[in-house]
Design an enzyme around this catalytic site. Structure first.
Site, PDB file in Angstrom:
ATOM      1  N   ASN A   1       0.997  -1.129  -0.081  1.00 28.51           N
ATOM      2  CA  ASN A   1       0.006  -0.081   0.120  1.00 28.51           C
ATOM      3  C   ASN A   1       1.052   1.216  -0.203  1.00 28.51           C
ATOM      4  OD1 ASN A   1      -3.079   0.507   2.266  1.00 28.51           O
ATOM      5  ND2 ASN A   1      -2.243   1.542   0.138  1.00 28.51           N
TER       6      ASN A   1
ATOM      7  N   ASN B   1     -14.584   1.550   1.276  1.00 25.63           N
ATOM      8  CA  ASN B   1     -14.065   0.714   0.944  1.00 25.63           C
ATOM      9  C   ASN B   1     -14.589  -0.128   0.871  1.00 25.63           C
ATOM     10  OD1 ASN B   1     -11.097   2.468   1.249  1.00 25.63           O
ATOM     11  ND2 ASN B   1     -12.723   2.440   3.270  1.00 25.63           N
TER      12      ASN B   1
ATOM     13  N   CYS C   1      -4.940  -3.697   2.296  1.00 24.50           N
ATOM     14  CA  CYS C   1      -5.611  -1.790   3.077  1.00 24.50           C
ATOM     15  C   CYS C   1      -6.051  -2.219   5.005  1.00 24.50           C
ATOM     16  CB  CYS C   1      -7.050  -1.854   2.725  1.00 24.50           C
ATOM     17  SG  CYS C   1      -8.062  -0.684   3.450  1.00 24.50           S
TER      18      CYS C   1
ATOM     19  N   HIS D   1     -16.339   0.719   5.783  1.00 21.90           N
ATOM     20  CA  HIS D   1     -16.626  -0.091   4.957  1.00 21.90           C
ATOM     21  C   HIS D   1     -17.455  -1.621   4.973  1.00 21.90           C
ATOM     22  CE1 HIS D   1     -11.709  -0.129   5.306  1.00 21.90           C
ATOM     23  NE2 HIS D   1     -11.475   0.460   6.059  1.00 21.90           N
TER      24      HIS D   1
ATOM     25  N   CYS E   1      -6.698   5.695   7.748  1.00 23.73           N
ATOM     26  CA  CYS E   1      -5.719   4.553   7.191  1.00 23.73           C
ATOM     27  C   CYS E   1      -4.852   3.965   7.705  1.00 23.73           C
ATOM     28  CB  CYS E   1      -4.576   5.411   5.946  1.00 23.73           C
ATOM     29  SG  CYS E   1      -4.076   4.554   5.036  1.00 23.73           S
ATOM     30  N   GLY E   2      -5.000   2.532   7.872  1.00 27.02           N
ATOM     31  CA  GLY E   2      -4.231   1.573   8.820  1.00 27.02           C
ATOM     32  C   GLY E   2      -2.988   1.639   8.392  1.00 27.02           C
ATOM     33  N   ASN E   3      -2.521   1.199   7.415  1.00 26.71           N
ATOM     34  CA  ASN E   3      -0.712   0.923   6.421  1.00 26.71           C
ATOM     35  C   ASN E   3      -0.199   2.356   7.071  1.00 26.71           C
ATOM     36  OD1 ASN E   3      -1.475  -1.805   5.912  1.00 26.71           O
ATOM     37  ND2 ASN E   3      -2.522  -0.920   3.448  1.00 26.71           N
TER      38      ASN E   3
ATOM     39  N   THR F   1      -7.533  -0.859   7.684  1.00 24.64           N
ATOM     40  CA  THR F   1      -8.250  -0.246   8.176  1.00 24.64           C
ATOM     41  C   THR F   1      -9.498  -1.571   7.530  1.00 24.64           C
ATOM     42  OG1 THR F   1      -8.689   1.321   6.044  1.00 24.64           O
ATOM     43  CG2 THR F   1      -8.647   1.625   8.107  1.00 24.64           C
ATOM     44  N   GLY F   2      -9.315  -1.694   6.243  1.00 24.29           N
ATOM     45  CA  GLY F   2      -9.934  -2.482   5.596  1.00 24.29           C
ATOM     46  C   GLY F   2      -9.807  -4.272   5.813  1.00 24.29           C
TER      47      GLY F   2
ATOM     48  N   GLU G   1     -10.404   0.021  -2.593  1.00 26.98           N
ATOM     49  CA  GLU G   1     -10.404   0.780  -1.616  1.00 26.98           C
ATOM     50  C   GLU G   1     -11.192   2.286  -2.512  1.00 26.98           C
ATOM     51  OE1 GLU G   1      -6.999   2.484   0.118  1.00 26.98           O
ATOM     52  OE2 GLU G   1      -6.458   0.487  -0.139  1.00 26.98           O
ATOM     53  N   ARG G   2     -11.786   2.979  -1.732  1.00 24.46           N
ATOM     54  CA  ARG G   2     -12.418   4.195  -1.809  1.00 24.46           C
ATOM     55  C   ARG G   2     -11.146   5.021  -2.002  1.00 24.46           C
ATOM     56  NH1 ARG G   2     -15.642   7.809   2.815  1.00 24.46           N
ATOM     57  NH2 ARG G   2     -13.403   7.295   4.316  1.00 24.46           N
TER      58      ARG G   2
ATOM     59  N   ASN H   1      -6.676  10.458  -0.256  1.00 19.90           N
ATOM     60  CA  ASN H   1      -6.682   9.300  -1.698  1.00 19.90           C
ATOM     61  C   ASN H   1      -5.956  10.140  -2.255  1.00 19.90           C
ATOM     62  OD1 ASN H   1      -7.784   7.144  -0.312  1.00 19.90           O
ATOM     63  ND2 ASN H   1      -9.860   8.611   0.214  1.00 19.90           N
TER      64      ASN H   1
ATOM     65  N   ASN I   1     -13.044   5.598   9.320  1.00 14.84           N
ATOM     66  CA  ASN I   1     -13.412   4.760   7.792  1.00 14.84           C
ATOM     67  C   ASN I   1     -14.354   3.674   7.401  1.00 14.84           C
ATOM     68  OD1 ASN I   1     -11.416   3.500   8.063  1.00 14.84           O
ATOM     69  ND2 ASN I   1     -10.269   3.478   5.745  1.00 14.84           N
TER      70      ASN I   1
HETATM   71  N1  LIG Z   1      -8.567   4.644   0.970  1.00 11.62           N
HETATM   72  C1  LIG Z   1      -8.953   4.444   2.894  1.00 11.62           C
HETATM   73  C2  LIG Z   1      -8.110   5.158   2.841  1.00 11.62           C
HETATM   74  C3  LIG Z   1      -7.308   4.570   2.880  1.00 11.62           C
HETATM   75  C4  LIG Z   1      -6.631   3.209   3.959  1.00 11.62           C
HETATM   76  C5  LIG Z   1      -5.985   1.988   3.671  1.00 11.62           C
HETATM   77  N2  LIG Z   1      -4.907   2.566   2.515  1.00 11.62           N
HETATM   78  C6  LIG Z   1      -5.803   1.584   5.310  1.00 11.62           C
HETATM   79  O1  LIG Z   1      -4.784   0.783   4.623  1.00 11.62           O
HETATM   80  O2  LIG Z   1      -6.269   1.575   6.058  1.00 11.62           O
HETATM   81  C7  LIG Z   1     -10.448   5.505   2.782  1.00 11.62           C
HETATM   82  O3  LIG Z   1     -11.109   6.139   1.444  1.00 11.62           O
HETATM   83  O4  LIG Z   1     -11.444   4.983   3.367  1.00 11.62           O
END
Ligand SMILES: N[C@H](CCC[C@H](N)C(=O)O)C(=O)O
Length: 276
Positions: free
Chosen positions: A13, A192, A219, A161, A75-77, A221-222, A210-211, A66, A159
């Site tokens: 990521n 997401n 991802c 999911h 954003c977790g990562n 948070t995913g 991802e959104r 984004n 965010n």
């Molecule tokens: N695209 C996500 C933000 C980045 C999340 C992802 N890169 C992670 O590691 O959590 C959103 O619009 O909520």
């Protein structure tokens, strides 16, 4: 204006990280989009910005954009890379770092093996808090996409999911369903879209569209949202290995009201500077 940055990634990521604590600069959404353009810019999934905290009890503010220029809550990562960045750049000497984000405060813990554990806070499951339009809270919701019906979990890690259980992530229609779910009308802030294959009660495979960025190699948070959704559907235990295309994260969640803990690597790739 000259802007220094680091290029980093969390399991593939891909991030551009800029320090606005020691560099006086302001970044605008249209600049984010041009910087993200892989033809003319630097290219990234998200831009991560290090700022002084608004709350004096916190160490930093962490802002996330984004690739499409949208500013997002979490954003977790990126949080793991944020910890590595501020410590290696000597913006802090702490190994437990308190960070303010638009999606809530999080704690970053640098471990001796070079990995990072993030306390992502408690997930939000009430539909209005995701936000997701539903008559009542449930572990699983029916949504319609192009005349077909699918079952999803709806979870916020700050965010939003969506999590869909599939038989095989390799054959899941991520390219078609991902964008359709990302912009589904029942997610007023978009979402997401995660696709999870359950291997065992302690192991899953996951792909995330991802959104604002499209499918990414990982991802964070995913991965958290997928474990939460799987656990409340009775499919998973408290500690789960989440295998993403870019690598594996360890996710721990003790149940409703508890924080989700995410552990994984953070990697620096190169340093650069750009004239804005
Ligand atoms: N695209 C996500 C933000 C980045 C999340 C992802 N890169 C992670 O590691 O959590 C959103 O619009 O909520």
């Amino acid at each position: 204006m000259l802007l220094k940055f680091s290029k980093m990634h969390g399991l593939g990521n891909d991030f551009m990280v800029v320090d606005l604590v020691s560099q006086r600069a302001r970044i605008y959404p249209d600049q984010v989009r041009s910087l993200a353009d892989r033809n003319f810019g630097i290219g990234f999934d998200q831009l991560l910005v290090v700022e002084p905290p608004g709350d004096p009890d916190m160490d930093f503010r962490y802002r996330i954009y984004n690739a499409d220029g949208s500013e997002v809550e979490q954003c977790g990562n990126g949080a793991r890379c944020f910890a590595r960045f501020v410590y290696d750049k000597r913006l802090t000497s702490k190994k437990e770092i308190q960070v303010e984000t638009a999606g809530g405060n999080i704690e970053l813990r640098l471990t001796d093996d070079g990995w990072v554990t993030v306390d992502m806070g408690a997930p939000r499951l009430i539909p209005e808090q995701v936000p997701f339009q539903a008559a009542e809270q449930a572990s699983c919701y029916d949504i319609e996409v192009d005349g077909n019906h699918y079952q999803i979990g709806a979870v916020s890690m700050g965010n939003p999911h969506s999590v869909m259980v599939v038989d095989d992530v390799d054959t899941a229609p991520v390219d078609v369903l991902g964008p359709a779910i990302e912009s589904h009308p029942r997610f007023p802030n978009r979402v997401n879209a995660g696709f999870m294959q359950v291997i065992s009660r302690n192991e899953v495979r996951l792909r995330v569209y991802e959104r604002g960025a499209g499918e990414t190699l990982a991802c964070g948070t995913g991965a958290c949202a997928a474990v939460v959704a799987g656990r409340i559907q009775g499919l998973l235990d408290n500690e789960v290995q989440v295998h993403l295309p870019g690598g594996t994260l360890r996710i721990e969640w003790q149940g409703e009201g508890s924080p989700v803990l995410m552990t994984g690597p953070a990697t620096r790739v190169f340093e650069g500077q750009i004239y804005l």
